[in-house]
Design a protein around this motif. Sequence first.
Motif, PDB file in Angstrom:
ATOM      1  N   LEU A 416     -32.161  -0.619 -15.921  1.00  0.00           N
ATOM      2  CA  LEU A 416     -30.784  -0.707 -16.391  1.00  0.00           C
ATOM      3  C   LEU A 416     -30.129  -1.962 -15.847  1.00  0.00           C
ATOM      4  CD1 LEU A 416     -29.393   2.915 -15.935  1.00  0.00           C
ATOM      5  CD2 LEU A 416     -30.243   1.869 -18.021  1.00  0.00           C
ATOM      6  N   ILE A 421     -24.387  -1.731 -18.979  1.00  0.00           N
ATOM      7  CA  ILE A 421     -23.746  -0.402 -18.907  1.00  0.00           C
ATOM      8  C   ILE A 421     -22.256  -0.534 -19.194  1.00  0.00           C
ATOM      9  CG2 ILE A 421     -23.085   1.482 -17.357  1.00  0.00           C
ATOM     10  CD1 ILE A 421     -25.777   1.023 -15.907  1.00  0.00           C
ATOM     11  N   VAL A 434     -22.219   3.828 -10.156  1.00  0.00           N
ATOM     12  CA  VAL A 434     -23.365   4.177 -11.003  1.00  0.00           C
ATOM     13  C   VAL A 434     -24.414   4.927 -10.187  1.00  0.00           C
ATOM     14  CG1 VAL A 434     -25.275   3.250 -12.367  1.00  0.00           C
ATOM     15  CG2 VAL A 434     -22.966   2.310 -12.649  1.00  0.00           C
ATOM     16  N   TYR A 471     -27.220   5.647 -20.537  1.00  0.00           N
ATOM     17  CA  TYR A 471     -25.811   5.302 -20.763  1.00  0.00           C
ATOM     18  C   TYR A 471     -25.012   6.572 -21.067  1.00  0.00           C
ATOM     19  CZ  TYR A 471     -27.679   0.556 -21.511  1.00  0.00           C
ATOM     20  OH  TYR A 471     -28.312  -0.640 -21.374  1.00  0.00           O
TER      21      TYR A 471
END
Length: 804
Positions: A416, A421, A434, A471
């Motif tokens: 990621l 994001i 996160v 996500y």
Amino acid sequence: MKVSYQWLQEYLDLDVAPQDLAEKIARTSVDINDVYSLSDGLKKIVVGEVVKCENHPDSDHLHVCQVDVGEEEPIQIVCGAPNVQEGKKVIVALHGARIADNQKIKRGKIRGVESNGMLCALQEIGFSDKIAPKDYEDGIYFLPDDAKNGDPVFKYLGMDDTIIDTDVTPNRGDMLSIYGNVNDIAAFYGLKSHFKEVAIKEEGAEKTADLLQAEIADTKIAPTYKLRVIKGVKIAESPLWLQIRLWNSGIRPVNNVVDVTNYILLKYGQPLHSYDYDQLSGNNFGVRHANEGEKFVTLDEDEQTLKANDIVVTVDDQPVALAGTMGGEGTAVSDDTTTVALEAAIFDPVMVRKQARRLDLHSESSMRFERGINPATVETALNEAAEMIKELAGGTITAGIVTGSEAPAVDTPIKLSLAKINHVLGTSLTMEQVTDIFDRLAFAYTVDDDDQLTVIAPARRWDISLAADLYEEIARIYGYDNLPSTLPTMTRNRGGLTPRQRFIRASRHDLEGMGLTQAISYSLTTVEKAKQFQIKPLAEPMKLDFPMSSDHVATRMNIVSGLLNDIAYNVARNVDNVALYEEGRIFLPMGDERPVEQEHLAAAVTGQMVANSWNKKDQPVDFFQLKGIVERYLKNMGIAGKITYVPTSDRPEMHPGRTADIMVDDQLVGFIGQVHPQTAKEYKIPETYVFELNLELLLAAPKIENEYTPISKYPSITRDIALLVDDVENATIVEAIKQKGGAYLKDIHLFDVYAGSHLPAGKKSLAYTLTYQDDKGTLTEDQVNTAFDKVTAYLQDKVDAEIR
């Protein structure tokens, strides 16, 4: 899935109300069907003890019971249950109690003997037949001996629990277990899970492999297959706590072995199946495709005829279960079972779904196999079930697990980018925020740099395989309500309806203004009904490969048949006056992959459009009333072409003498008329009139622009004319009058029609009023007479009319 709030509280320190929790689940995880308690709507239902039971003096099946309900003296209750007996704790509905279906219990006399309440079965206090234990289905329910007399019964039966009924989407199969719910709730509330796994404490000396073998030739249909054996069990009723867990989840308790398998199914989402080891024809288990036409008797005692795509569990190649769907009658656990073979597996979800659907054998197990099984807990669930069976039914667990196949529990690493994001979600999250979300989800991760991290999606979340899936996880745990609201960047356009949209909307308003009610019918129907009432008939409709029901197998090629179904529905419920219209699409197969879609407008009317009154007699709808609606509609829509109605007898579903094609400039745009009496009989409806119009053709037809015409201030002059004619249509005469009526002719009105014994055979008399008016001056008698004489002469010549 029906999720018990009290069960969740065993594993989570929840301090939110069940309703608030349900709302949070709905906004974060899956939809909610309902939140309820089995005690809702019930009152004055308490624990009682039957201290004395005697036969009723005037009945051979009633009993007069003295029941201790915690008061100074026992109360007398007359009971008809065959299993009532002294010394048992029972469910008592006192005088003034409310039981299932809001029934109120009152004091009264039964065959002359006073009764001050009611002894209840579980069904009488709201339990469905589906979940009430079979042992008590013909009588009242017995509470545990330690229940305190006079206490409300709800806490003893788990009825004080709150049930959150979740509607699990196909991608969230993990939420079909308490384990999955606990993980998700812990994540979005930031709680620590206390989920307990129960391991096997002790195994016997005898090896499972000496009793069973398992060989899976095709691991595609059974990626994981494991077996255990528990010897020396004693089948009995499960303890009440376990029964409560099951019936609060919508599952009927059966016995201590079967109930354990269902409990593990609810806890882990892992279906298990128990076999009576002594009833097996051998000891070599396998999983294979069924033979075409192979017969198998399932637990419900129905004989199933199998297809080659079905999958079965076999012992020495003889079927003992429909894999993932239902076990067989011959190897089911019974009261005589002493040795249990316990199966835990993962079967191909597509094959299970098709098999369960074809045989109509959907179950809690098949639902979970269809949506996916967590490979990481197959063995955990098998071991915990074996240990519970040993604890509740006694016996010894043999050593080891027999494994026929085993799909490894694979975790999925996903890279990621923090920037990506935030770009996708429109947020400004930090790396700490996160990673905190992934800590709450219990997903392992490594932070590679300030922008990059690698997240390990565990096998228990088999719905996650892409960055986009993560996500979504971040968004829902962060909170959809916390995502910033922004308007999209776009060029400004003037809003408004297209000409097509305006025409369709005006069509609806116009028909509603004329007294019709809008209906919406299914776009799918039967092949026979799809082929009826077509404007331009086609041979066959487009059929579905996998229809949901026999009534919805083909796309419609008309709208009228759906309206007739609506009329039949209303008539069956004593609604005699029905006037419906529908605007929608039909689907015409023209040889391409997709059918041609056409917008159509149809109406169906039966009974009376205007209710009768003291000064108005019944006036059932007829052809001309419906024709007036069509004429007014076409005029209001501004159709500029010449509109004619041509009688036809070519439509088999329509009355041959009361049906006409609707033409605009010689182009067929629809039809109108009475439904054929035989067709009406098939639909189970009375005399009904219908029309259907092709809106595509009307949209393309020339229109009259809206223009203002001032009302003339000068007087009008009328002339009446009566004609004796042969079988001539009114439209032909009206057209002839218009041709010779002149510039001052404003209106032609037919006010009388006569055909009878006073006229020659084959003749009829038609009488018209002609209205003349000049917009710019006052007409003279000579002007009107001259124009009228031209009309008279032309009618005599054109239609051979005799002026009367």
